[in-house]
Design an enzyme around this catalytic site. Structure first.
Site, PDB file in Angstrom:
ATOM      1  N   SER A   1       0.880  -1.221   0.048  1.00  0.00           N
ATOM      2  CA  SER A   1       0.075  -0.073  -0.036  1.00  0.00           C
ATOM      3  C   SER A   1       0.847   1.001  -0.051  1.00  0.00           C
ATOM      4  CB  SER A   1      -0.823  -0.110   1.351  1.00  0.00           C
ATOM      5  OG  SER A   1      -1.520   1.200   1.314  1.00  0.00           O
TER       6      SER A   1
ATOM      7  N   TYR B   1      -1.030  -0.831  10.238  1.00  0.00           N
ATOM      8  CA  TYR B   1      -1.182  -1.173   9.002  1.00  0.00           C
ATOM      9  C   TYR B   1      -0.194  -0.584   8.154  1.00  0.00           C
ATOM     10  CZ  TYR B   1      -3.570  -1.644   4.679  1.00  0.00           C
ATOM     11  OH  TYR B   1      -3.689  -1.956   3.042  1.00  0.00           O
TER      12      TYR B   1
END
Length: 257
Positions: free
Chosen positions: A138, A148
């Site tokens: 990401s 994350y």
């Protein structure tokens, strides 16, 4: 025919990979937790494209699930030519607001499973001197923003390092770093998306097409959109202290609600 194995195949980016690879004539091994959805997806892709589709139900937050997929990747009689490590999820809440169990579960899926599955696939591919691995990370990997982002930063560093170690072996590895994509990701995490500007959203099918083109070019990192490439270019030159503040404010504005 070649065979591709896709984790997290039933929705979002994983489903887009499945559609594109099936249309290109690849046989598939589809991996997810929901057997019913897997079977529906397999039937649809088989009927539409005439390919062979295997279904493998596995929860990659558990050792048993990781082991079952690793065993399939290591099957020399039925080799996998392309691995797409796409399975992943987000937790709603800032650091210390999320339970330790959920944080560790995320690391299990994003890091341990990626390491073990990449290793199983790469070992078999190196023996054949051909194969490709796409690890979905990401753009959050490039900004200091919680567990994350940290887990996706690990995916990027691991993948690019492994790509260098396996250079010349016939095995290509690439970290794919998308931005916001309209999938079930945010809904499952209980995150609101109404406040995310329209220009920040990417189309999953176009993203996959760009990613596969980057893999074919031998890239070890793919940021498959000019908008996000420009943003990440700014991130590289921004002071870390300033970047941390902007990231925190952006996360509160565009992150979990």
């Amino acid at each position: 025919m070649t065979t591709a194995l896709i984790t997290g195949s039933t929705a979002g980016i994983g489903a887009a990979f499945a559609r594109r690879l099936a249309a290109d004539g690849h046989d598939l091994v589809l991996v997810a937790r929901d057997t019913g959805r897997l079977r529906e997806q397999a039937t649809e892709l088989h009927d539409r494209h005439g390919i062979e589709v295997e279904v493998l139900t596995a929860d990659l937050s558990e050792d048993k699930g990781i082991e079952s997929v690793a065993d399939r990747l290591g099957d020399r009689k039925n080799p996998v030519d392309l691995l797409v490590n796409n399975a992943g999820f987000g937790n709603k809440g800032r650091y210390l607001d999320v339970s330790m169990a959920d944080e560790l579960r995320m690391l299990k899926v994003h890091c341990e499973a990626v390491l073990r599955l990449t290793s199983a696939a790469a070992e078999a591919m190196r023996e054949r001197r051909r194969g490709g691995i796409v690890n979905v990370a990401s753009v959050a990997a490039f900004v200091p923003r919680g567990t994350y982002g940290a887990s996706k930063a690990w995916v990027v560093q691991f993948t690019q390092g492994a790509a260098k170690d396996l250079a010349g072996s016939g095995v290509r590895l690439m970290a794919l770093c998308p931005g916001f994509v309209r999938t079930e990701f945010h809904q499952r995490a209980g995150m609101g998306t109404d406040n995310i500007p329209g220009w920040m959203w990417l189309d999953a099918d176009k993203l996959v097409a760009a990613a596969l083109a980057d893999l074919a070019r031998g890239k070890s990192l793919s940021i498959p959109d000019p908008r996000y490439k420009a943003l990440m270019g700014l991130v590289k030159v921004a002071p870390r202290g300033l970047l941390g503040g902007i990231s925190s404010k952006t996360g509160r504005r565009y992150g979990p609600q």
